[in-house]
Write a protein that holds these residues in place. Structure first.
Motif, PDB file in Angstrom:
ATOM      1  N   ARG A   6       0.835  -1.198   0.000  1.00 42.08           N
ATOM      2  CA  ARG A   6       0.000   0.000   0.000  1.00 42.08           C
ATOM      3  C   ARG A   6       0.870   1.249   0.000  1.00 42.08           C
ATOM      4  O   ARG A   6       1.992   1.247   0.507  1.00 42.08           O
ATOM      5  N   THR A   7       0.349   2.312  -0.568  1.00 42.76           N
ATOM      6  CA  THR A   7       1.084   3.562  -0.622  1.00 42.76           C
ATOM      7  C   THR A   7       1.054   4.235   0.738  1.00 42.76           C
ATOM      8  O   THR A   7       0.008   4.322   1.380  1.00 42.76           O
ATOM      9  N   ILE A   8       2.215   4.711   1.204  1.00 37.31           N
ATOM     10  CA  ILE A   8       2.305   5.385   2.499  1.00 37.31           C
ATOM     11  C   ILE A   8       2.419   6.888   2.293  1.00 37.31           C
ATOM     12  O   ILE A   8       1.597   7.663   2.759  1.00 37.31           O
ATOM     13  N   THR A   9       3.449   7.331   1.603  1.00 41.17           N
ATOM     14  CA  THR A   9       3.651   8.757   1.369  1.00 41.17           C
ATOM     15  C   THR A   9       4.682   8.956   0.273  1.00 41.17           C
ATOM     16  O   THR A   9       5.538   8.106   0.058  1.00 41.17           O
ATOM     17  N   ARG A  10       4.586  10.066  -0.444  1.00 37.68           N
ATOM     18  CA  ARG A  10       5.557  10.449  -1.465  1.00 37.68           C
ATOM     19  C   ARG A  10       5.843   9.303  -2.432  1.00 37.68           C
ATOM     20  O   ARG A  10       6.945   9.115  -2.912  1.00 37.68           O
ATOM     21  N   GLY A  11       4.804   8.481  -2.723  1.00 38.08           N
ATOM     22  CA  GLY A  11       4.985   7.405  -3.665  1.00 38.08           C
ATOM     23  C   GLY A  11       5.631   6.172  -3.092  1.00 38.08           C
ATOM     24  O   GLY A  11       5.825   5.185  -3.793  1.00 38.08           O
ATOM     25  N   LEU A  12       5.952   6.186  -1.796  1.00 35.32           N
ATOM     26  CA  LEU A  12       6.587   5.032  -1.167  1.00 35.32           C
ATOM     27  C   LEU A  12       5.530   3.985  -0.850  1.00 35.32           C
ATOM     28  O   LEU A  12       4.497   4.288  -0.275  1.00 35.32           O
ATOM     29  N   ARG A  13       5.812   2.756  -1.237  1.00 36.08           N
ATOM     30  CA  ARG A  13       4.861   1.684  -0.991  1.00 36.08           C
ATOM     31  C   ARG A  13       5.363   0.741   0.097  1.00 36.08           C
ATOM     32  O   ARG A  13       6.529   0.361   0.096  1.00 36.08           O
TER      33      ARG A  13
END
Length: 269
Positions: A6-13
């Motif tokens: 799942r995506t967390i923030t700034r495109g980081l999964r």
């Protein structure tokens, strides 16, 4: 139902089967739910952060080139994985986490002086090895030193570090960085940070921590420790274990990390 990324923030999964441990300046570190011995480091999905992680991959490859496990006090890289999102680095997981965080816990405050001296020696030996490989970490300090279950320490986080004369993109924090701006990212600057790191290990606190915290609490941000050091005001170290080594690091009397390591040996061993 299987866990999905799942995506967390700034495109980081968040990788499947993992939980978030902490964010950093380059990305984040995740723990594997089914493997307590390793962690995964992923970059934020932007070119500058992916480039930093790629730099870390190059540095870790260099640092483990001599033998399978590399230096005993540099974090062990298990493997590197590539994908279209910047890939990830699988690293050993240190049971007690960052030394700075550990010192805020009750058990950390009870660390013996013998242990602290041993940790200073281990950190200095890792810096010697790192410098011999043409690497300047750039951000030495307790937040980038991990404490393992066997109570040995290891350096970590080489994202943005320098290699082969290319200066680091990261700087040491206030109280650790050299007061002369032109020496940031150099071996001489790193030796200054090593002195502050030894001070932190021995005392459980960062140089000028109280003054720094007071400024941050007022909303003025970091930098008070740097300001004091630029004016020649360093923490009081008379009577502190390894105080002479710390003072010489701060005064620029060492020119190599090997000389710091030898000074530690001469003082306590």
């Amino acid at each position: 139902m299987a866990t999905i990324a799942r995506t967390i923030t700034r495109g980081l999964r968040q990788p499947a089967g993992c939980e978030l441990l902490e964010f950093g300046s380059t990305g984040a570190v995740f723990a594997f739910l089914n493997d307590p011995k390793t962690v995964a480091k992923l970059p934020f999905e932007a070119d500058e952060y992916i480039a930093r992680l790629n730099q870390e991959k190059c540095i870790l490859t260099r640092l483990r080139a001599d033998e399978d496990d590399g230096h005993p006090h540099v974090v062990r890289c298990v493997r590197m994985e590539e994908d279209d999102r910047g890939g990830r680095i699988i690293l050993e997981r240190a049971t007690h986490g960052a030394l700075r965080v550990y010192f805020h816990k009750e058990e950390g405050r009870q660390a013996t002086m013998a242990e602290r001296v041993r940790w200073c020696h281990q950190v200095a030996s890792a810096v010697v090895y790192m410098h011999s490989k043409g690497v300047v970490q750039g951000d030495l300090g307790g937040r980038n030193i991990l404490l393992r279950e066997d109570r040995t320490v290891c350096l970590c986080d080489f994202a943005g570090s320098g290699i082969d004369g290319i200066r680091p993109e990261v700087w040491a924090q206030s109280g650790f960085r050299h007061p002369m701006e032109e020496l940031q990212g150099t071996v001489q600057g790193e030796l200054h940070a090593l002195g502050s790191t030894i001070y932190e290990i021995v005392t459980s606190t960062c140089p000028h921590w109280e003054e720094e915290k007071a400024e941050v609490d007022k909303g003025w941000g970091e930098g008070k420790a740097d300001e004091l050091m630029r004016s020649g005001k360093y923490p009081y170290i008379t009577g502190i274990l390894l105080g002479d080594v710390i003072a010489k690091c701060w005064a620029g009397e060492f020119t190599t990390s090997q000389s710091v390591l030898e000074a530690i040996d001469q003082e306590v061993f």
